[in-house]
Design a protein around this motif. Structure first.
Motif, PDB file in Angstrom:
ATOM      1  N   ASP A 148      23.800  16.573  79.792  1.00  0.00           N
ATOM      2  CA  ASP A 148      24.730  15.857  80.673  1.00  0.00           C
ATOM      3  C   ASP A 148      24.232  15.986  82.086  1.00  0.00           C
ATOM      4  O   ASP A 148      23.583  16.969  82.440  1.00  0.00           O
TER       5      ASP A 148
ATOM      6  N   SER B 244      25.149  19.271  76.415  1.00  0.00           N
ATOM      7  CA  SER B 244      26.409  18.788  75.876  1.00  0.00           C
ATOM      8  C   SER B 244      26.780  19.592  74.635  1.00  0.00           C
ATOM      9  O   SER B 244      26.029  19.632  73.663  1.00  0.00           O
TER      10      SER B 244
ATOM     11  N   THR C 144      29.379  19.110  72.727  1.00  0.00           N
ATOM     12  CA  THR C 144      29.916  18.303  71.628  1.00  0.00           C
ATOM     13  C   THR C 144      28.825  17.560  70.886  1.00  0.00           C
ATOM     14  O   THR C 144      29.018  17.145  69.760  1.00  0.00           O
ATOM     15  N   LYS C 145      27.683  17.393  71.538  1.00  0.00           N
ATOM     16  CA  LYS C 145      26.650  16.562  70.900  1.00  0.00           C
ATOM     17  C   LYS C 145      25.463  17.363  70.379  1.00  0.00           C
ATOM     18  O   LYS C 145      24.538  16.782  69.826  1.00  0.00           O
ATOM     19  N   ASN C 146      25.474  18.700  70.588  1.00  0.00           N
ATOM     20  CA  ASN C 146      24.345  19.530  70.143  1.00  0.00           C
ATOM     21  C   ASN C 146      24.861  20.726  69.357  1.00  0.00           C
ATOM     22  O   ASN C 146      26.041  21.053  69.385  1.00  0.00           O
TER      23      ASN C 146
ATOM     24  N   GLU D 293      24.156  10.678  80.439  1.00  0.00           N
ATOM     25  CA  GLU D 293      23.456  11.503  79.475  1.00  0.00           C
ATOM     26  C   GLU D 293      21.963  11.320  79.642  1.00  0.00           C
ATOM     27  O   GLU D 293      21.504  10.291  80.142  1.00  0.00           O
TER      28      GLU D 293
ATOM     29  N   GLU E 117      20.310  17.907  68.765  1.00  0.00           N
ATOM     30  CA  GLU E 117      21.398  16.938  68.785  1.00  0.00           C
ATOM     31  C   GLU E 117      22.019  16.858  67.398  1.00  0.00           C
ATOM     32  O   GLU E 117      21.311  16.786  66.392  1.00  0.00           O
ATOM     33  N   LYS E 118      23.331  16.895  67.390  1.00  0.00           N
ATOM     34  CA  LYS E 118      24.014  16.842  66.103  1.00  0.00           C
ATOM     35  C   LYS E 118      23.654  15.564  65.368  1.00  0.00           C
ATOM     36  O   LYS E 118      23.585  14.501  65.955  1.00  0.00           O
TER      37      LYS E 118
ATOM     38  N   HIS F 243      18.535  12.015  77.129  1.00  0.00           N
ATOM     39  CA  HIS F 243      18.015  12.484  75.844  1.00  0.00           C
ATOM     40  C   HIS F 243      16.641  13.079  76.083  1.00  0.00           C
ATOM     41  O   HIS F 243      15.808  12.451  76.725  1.00  0.00           O
TER      42      HIS F 243
ATOM     43  N   VAL G 209      20.704  16.464  73.797  1.00  0.00           N
ATOM     44  CA  VAL G 209      21.365  15.612  74.776  1.00  0.00           C
ATOM     45  C   VAL G 209      21.850  16.465  75.932  1.00  0.00           C
ATOM     46  O   VAL G 209      22.544  17.467  75.727  1.00  0.00           O
TER      47      VAL G 209
ATOM     48  N   LYS H 201      20.883  14.827  64.134  1.00  0.00           N
ATOM     49  CA  LYS H 201      19.465  14.486  64.204  1.00  0.00           C
ATOM     50  C   LYS H 201      18.597  15.501  63.465  1.00  0.00           C
ATOM     51  O   LYS H 201      17.381  15.394  63.446  1.00  0.00           O
TER      52      LYS H 201
END
Ligand SMILES: *[C@@H]1O[C@H](CO)[C@@H](O)[C@H](O)[C@H]1NC(C)=O
Ligand SMILES: *[C@@H]1O[C@H](CO)[C@@H](O)[C@H](O)[C@H]1NC(C)=O
Ligand SMILES: *[C@@H]1O[C@H](CO)[C@@H](O)[C@H](O)[C@H]1NC(C)=O
Ligand SMILES: *[C@@H]1O[C@H](CO)[C@@H](O)[C@H](O)[C@H]1NC(C)=O
Ligand SMILES: *[C@@H]1O[C@H](CO)[C@@H](O)[C@H](O)[C@H]1NC(C)=O
Ligand SMILES: *[C@@H]1O[C@H](CO)[C@@H](O)[C@H](O)[C@H]1NC(C)=O
Ligand SMILES: *[C@@H]1O[C@H](CO)[C@@H](O)[C@H](O)[C@H]1NC(C)=O
Ligand SMILES: *[C@@H]1O[C@H](CO)[C@@H](O)[C@H](O)[C@H]1NC(C)=O
Ligand SMILES: *[C@@H]1O[C@H](CO)[C@@H](O)[C@H](O)[C@H]1NC(C)=O
Length: 690
Positions: free
Chosen positions: A232, A120, A122-124, A86, A208-209, A88, A230, A211
C-alpha cells in the motif's frame, strides 16, 4: 451482400471504438508531463517516477535497471495502481539449505526495504515451506520489535497435501497491519538431516493471497525465488487535515475534482478523483470527468465520421466518375486502341500530387472558365491542369464527346489534351503546358508590347486561323470554339500559337449548321448576331477572331472601360475609325512603320469583313486562314517606296475605303508621324485620294 458487408463493418467500427475508449481511459493515469511513463512494460504513473523531478518524493523513486523497475532494495515492481493506491512487487523469499551431512549450504534471510510502503495485511500472507522449518518475520513499529511466524514439519513427502498450508510441509500466518520494513529468517532444528532426501531447504516469504498454491514440488527445490506481494502507499505521513494547508499538498483541485482520504491502516494521505471523474488526481488537470467520456466519445465519433466520410468520398468519386461519363469514356477510349496516343485517365491523387494539392503558387490562370494549375507529373512532364467551373449535368455526354474529340485532335496549333480526371464533381482536364503565356500578355501587358513584331503578329494570326479552320472543318465533327480571344491563344517558346480552352466549345453535328445555346463567351469578342439570336454558328468564331485581328493591329484591348463609351468595344471603335477615316489613330505605330502597306491594308480589310454584323457576310474560317496566309506571302514593300507606286497604293486603299463617307477634313492625305527610326517619315494616304 452489401448489407452484410456494412453490418460487418459497423461491428468492426464499434469494436475498435471500444478498444479506443479503453485506451483513452487507461492513459488517464499517466506520468508527469515530460517524464518516461513506463519501464520494461510497467507503467509508472505520477507520483512515481524514474528520475528526480518525475517523482513526488524519494519514496516514489523507481530505478529502471535492465528493464526491471526497481524500488527500494531490490524489490521489483510489476504494477502500480493510482486508484487503489497499491503497488504489486516481486520480493525474494528467505532460504536455508543444507548438504547431506547437515552442513549449511545457503543461509539467506531477507531484509525487505521498501521505504514507507506498507504491506497490505488483507491481501498478503506469511508462508513457510519445509519439513524441518521455522520461519520468522520481524518488524519494528514505534521503536518496538515485533515478530511472528510459524513452524512446518513433515516426515515424508506423501504426508504433505497439495494446495493445503496447514502446517504439514507448509504453514501460513496472518500478520498485523502497518507492517513496513521487515526481516524474514528461516531456521531448522535438525539441519534437515532427517528429511534431506526429499527436503534439503526451508523457505519463508510474504505472498499475495491466492497467488501461491502449495505443491510438494516446492519441498524438493533448491532455488531461491521471487514471490508476488501487494504494497500500500500513501503520500507523506500527515493526515489530509494537516497536509491540506501545505503548499506541497499533492491532491490537485481537491474538493472540486479530487478528494483527500486518510487510509485506515497507515499514516499519510491519499487522493482520489471524485465520483464522475477519472484519472490521476496527483497531476494537474489529472482528474477528468464527464469530459473524459465526452472527449472519448468525440474522438470515437469523429473517427466514425472519418471512416464514414472516407467511404462516402469513395462512393462519391465513383459516382462522379460515372456521372462524368467515365464509363462511356472508357468505352470510347477502348475502341480507339489502335491510335498511338490515347487520352490518359488520371486519379485524384495523381493530380493532387502534381499540383502540390492545388497550391496557390501553382495557379497559372484564372477566369470565368475555372482555374488552371501548372503540374508536374512523376515523369517530370509539365502539364496544365484545368479545374473547370461546374458543368451542366445534362451535357455530360456531350462533354465526354468533346474530350474524346479533343483527345483525337492532333494539331500543332491547338493545345493538346493529354488526359482527364473524372473522379471529382468537376472534371479535371490535363493539357500540354505552353510555356510562354498568352498572346494577350505579349501584346497588351509586356513592357515592349507595342513593339511586338509585325511579322510575329501576322504569323500568330495565320496559325490561329489555321487552327480554327481545322476545328470548323478538318476535325471529324465540326467544333465551334466559342471563346476565341487573345487570352485563349497561348504562345510557346518560339511564339508559335496554340489555341486553348475548349471549355465552352460545342460540337456541331454534320447535318446542322446552327446550334441554339445559352450565350457564352467573353464581352468584347461576342458575335452580336449570336447575342441576339442565340444561334451559334461557325461565324461566331470568325467574329471573335476578327476582334483578335484588330487587337493585333492596334495593340488595344478588346474591351476597355478606360476608353469613352463609343470606343469601349474595340470592334466598334475600329469600325467607326474606319468610317471616319481615322484609322491612323488606333493602329499600333510601329506596325505602320514596320509592315508592308498592302499587307496592313489587306489585314485591316480582313478584320473588317470578319466583324460584319451579319454572320453570312463574314468569310468562313477557311477563307480567313487562306487570306492571312496570302497576306503573309505578300512581297514586303518598305514604306519609302510608297511614293513611287503611289498610284497603285492609292487605288488599293481607295477601293477599300470607297464605301465609306469622305473624311471630315478637306485634306485627302493624312500624315502619320512615327518613330521607327530617326528620320523616317512616311505619308500614308488613307483618304480616297481623289
Ligand atoms: C533512487 O533510486 C536509485 C536506485 O534505487 C538510487 O540509486 C538513487 O540514488 C535514488 N535517488 C534518490 C534521490 O534517492
Ligand atoms: C494492475 O493492477 C490493476 C489494479 O489492481 C489491474 O486492474 C491491472 O489489470 C493490473 N495490470 C497488470 C498489467 O497486471
Ligand atoms: C557438507 O559440507 C561440509 C562443509 O562444507 C563438508 O565438509 C562435507 O563434506 C559436506 N558433505 C557432503 C556429503 O557433501
Ligand atoms: C544466499 O547465501 C549464500 C551463502 O549464505 C550466498 O552465497 C548467496 O549469494 C545468497 N543469495 C542471495 C540471493 O543473497
Ligand atoms: C542464518 O542467518 C540468520 C540471520 O542472518 C541467523 O539468525 C541464523 O542463525 C542463521 N542460521 C544458520 C543455521 O546459520
Ligand atoms: C533486520 O536485520 C538487520 C541486520 O541483519 C538488523 O540491523 C535490523 O535491526 C533487523 N530488523 C528487525 C526489525 O529485526
Ligand atoms: C491448487 O492446486 C490444487 C492441486 O494442484 C488444485 O486442486 C487447486 O484448485 C489449486 N488452487 C488454486 C487456487 O489454484
Ligand atoms: C547445524 O548446522 C550448524 C551450522 O552449520 C551447526 O553449528 C550445528 O551443529 C548443526 N546442528 C546439527 C544438529 O547438525
Ligand atoms: C502435487 O502436485 C504436483 C504438481 O504440481 C505433482 O507432481 C505431485 O505429485 C502432487 N502431489 C500430490 C501428493 O498429489
Amino acid at each position: 451482400m452489401g448489407v452484410l458487408l456494412i453490418s460487418k463493418l459497423l461491428q468492426l467500427i464499434s469494436f475498435i471504438g471500444v478498444i479506443l475508449l479503453a485506451m483513452v481511459a487507461a492513459s488517464a493515469a499517466q506520468a508527469k508531463p515530460g517524464c518516461d511513463n513506463s519501464c520494461g512494460g510497467v507503467e509508472i504513473p505520477y507520483p512515481f517516477g524514474l528520475r528526480e523531478g518525475c517523482y513526488l518524493d524519494k519514496m516514489f523513486n523507481i530505478s529502471c535497471d535492465e528493464d526491471d523497475a526497481i524500488i527500494g532494495v531490490n524489490v521489483r515492481v510489476t504494477n502500480i495502481s493510482i486508484e487503489a493506491h497499491e503497488m504489486h512487487v516481486m520480493a525474494l523469499e528467505a532460504r536455508d539449505c543444507y548438504n547431506e551431512s547437515g552442513s549449511i549450504e545457503f543461509n539467506n534471510s531477507t531484509r525487505f526495504r521498501a521505504g514507507k510502503f506498507t504491506i497490505s495485511t488483507t491481501k498478503n500472507q506469511f508462508t513457510v515451506l519445509g519439513c524441518d522449518t521455522t520461519g520468522i518475520i520481524r518488524w519494528k513499529k514505534n521503536e518496538k520489535i515485533y515478530s511472528t511466524g510459524c513452524r512446518s514439519r513433515c516426515n515424508d513427502l506423501s504426508t504433505a497435501v497439495n494446495g493445503s498450508c496447514s502446517g504439514v510441509g507448509c504453514c501460513n500466518v496472518e500478520f498485523p497491519d502497518g507492517l513496513g520494513n521487515y526481516n524474514v529468517s528461516v531456521s531448522s532444528f535438525k539441519n534437515h538431516t532427517n528429511v534431506w532426501n526429499f527436503n534439503p531447504c526451508s523457505y519463508a516469504f510474504i505472498v499475495e493471497k491466492g497467488k501461491f498454491n502449495f505443491s510438494t514440488d516446492y519441498l524438493q527445490k533448491r532455488e531461491q525465488e521471487r514471490r508476488p506481494m501487494v504494497l500500500d502507499w500513501a503520500i507523506g505521513s500527515e493526515t489530509c487535515e494537516e497536509a491540506r494547508s501545505k503548499p506541497d499538498f499533492a491532491c490537485h483541485e481537491a474538493d472540486q475534482k479530487s478528494k483527500c482520504y486518510d487510509p485506515e491502516t497507515r499514516s499519510g494521505y491519499q487522493c482520489k478523483c471524485k465520483p464522475g471523474y477519472q484519472g490521476n488526481p496527483y497531476l494537474r488537470d489529472g482528474c477528468q470527468g464527464a469530459g473524459v467520456s465526452f472527449i472519448c466519445m468525440l474522438v470515437f465519433t469523429s473517427w466514425m465520421y472519418f471512416v464514414y466520410k472516407k467511404r462516402k468520398i469513395m462512393k462519391l468519386r465513383e459516382k462522379f466518375f460515372q456521372q462524368n461519363g467515365g464509363l462511356i469514356l472508357e468505352q470510347r477510349l477502348g475502341k480507339q486502341e489502335g491510335s498511338t496516343e490515347t487520352l490518359k485517365i488520371f486519379t485524384v491523387e495523381q493530380l493532387q500530387k502534381a499540383t502540390k494539392n492545388y497550391d496557390e503558387s501553382r495557379i497559372i490562370g484564372r477566369g470565368g472558365f475555372g482555374t488552371v494549375y501548372k503540374g508536374f507529373l512523376p515523369d517530370n512532364k509539365i502539364v496544365a491542369i484545368k479545374k473547370s467551373k461546374i458543368e451542366d449535368e445534362n451535357q455530360i455526354e456531350q462533354f465526354i464527346n468533346e474530350v474524346v474529340v479533343l483527345s483525337q485532335i492532333n494539331h500543332r496549333h491547338i493545345v493538346k489534351l493529354l488526359g482527364c480526371c473524372l473522379e471529382t464533381q468537376v472534371p479535371l482536364l490535363v493539357y500540354e503546358f505552353v510555356p510562354n503565356g498568352t498572346l494577350f500578355k505579349h501584346i497588351h501587358q509586356e513592357s515592349n508590347a507595342s513593339t511586338f513584331p509585325w511579322e510575329t503578329r501576322l504569323r500568330i494570326a495565320a496559325e490561329t486561323a489555321e487552327a480554327l479552320w481545322y476545328l470548323h472543318s478538318a476535325a471529324s465533327i465540326p467544333i465551334i470554339h466559342r471563346d476565341v480571344k487573345s487570352t485563349n491563344i497561348l504562345l510557346d517558346d518560339d511564339f508559335n500559337a496554340k489555341v486553348s480552352d475548349f471549355g465552352t466549345s460545342r460540337l456541331v453535328p454534320r447535318d446542322q449548321t446552327q446550334l441554339a445555346t445559352v450565350v457564352q463567351g467573353t464581352l468584347g469578342y461576342l458575335d452580336p448576331e449570336y447575342l441576339q439570336t442565340n444561334q451559334l454558328t461557325e461565324k461566331s468564331d470568325v467574329y471573335s477572331f476578327g476582334v483578335v485581328l484588330v487587337e493585333l493591329l492596334t495593340g488595344k484591348e478588346a474591351l476597355s472601360f478606360a476608353r469613352t463609351e463609343e470606343q469601349r468595344s474595340l470592334a466598334m471603335y475600329f469600325i467607326s475609325s474606319m468610317k471616319e477615316e481615322r484609322l491612323f489613330e488606333i493602329l499600333e505605330n510601329h506596325i505602320v512603320a514596320e509592315g508592308n502597306k498592302e499587307q496592313i491594308q489587306q489585314f485591316v480589310e480582313l478584320a473588317r469583313s470578319c466583324l460584319a454584323v451579319k454572320g453570312e457576310e463574314r468569310p468562313t474560317m477557311k477563307e480567313v486562314a487562306m487570306e492571312v496566309e496570302g497576306i503573309r506571302k505578300m512581297q514586303k514593300h518598305p514604306w519609302v517606296n510608297l511614293e513611287a507606286n503611289s498610284e497603285e497604293v492609292e487605288h488599293l486603299l481607295g477601293e477599300t475605303c470607297r464605301a465609306y463617307p469622305p473624311p471630315l477634313e478637306n485634306s485627302s492625305t493624312i500624315t502619320i508621324g512615327y518613330h521607327h527610326s530617326m528620320n523616317d517619315h512616311a505619308t500614308y494616304p488613307l483618304g480616297d485620294g481623289r
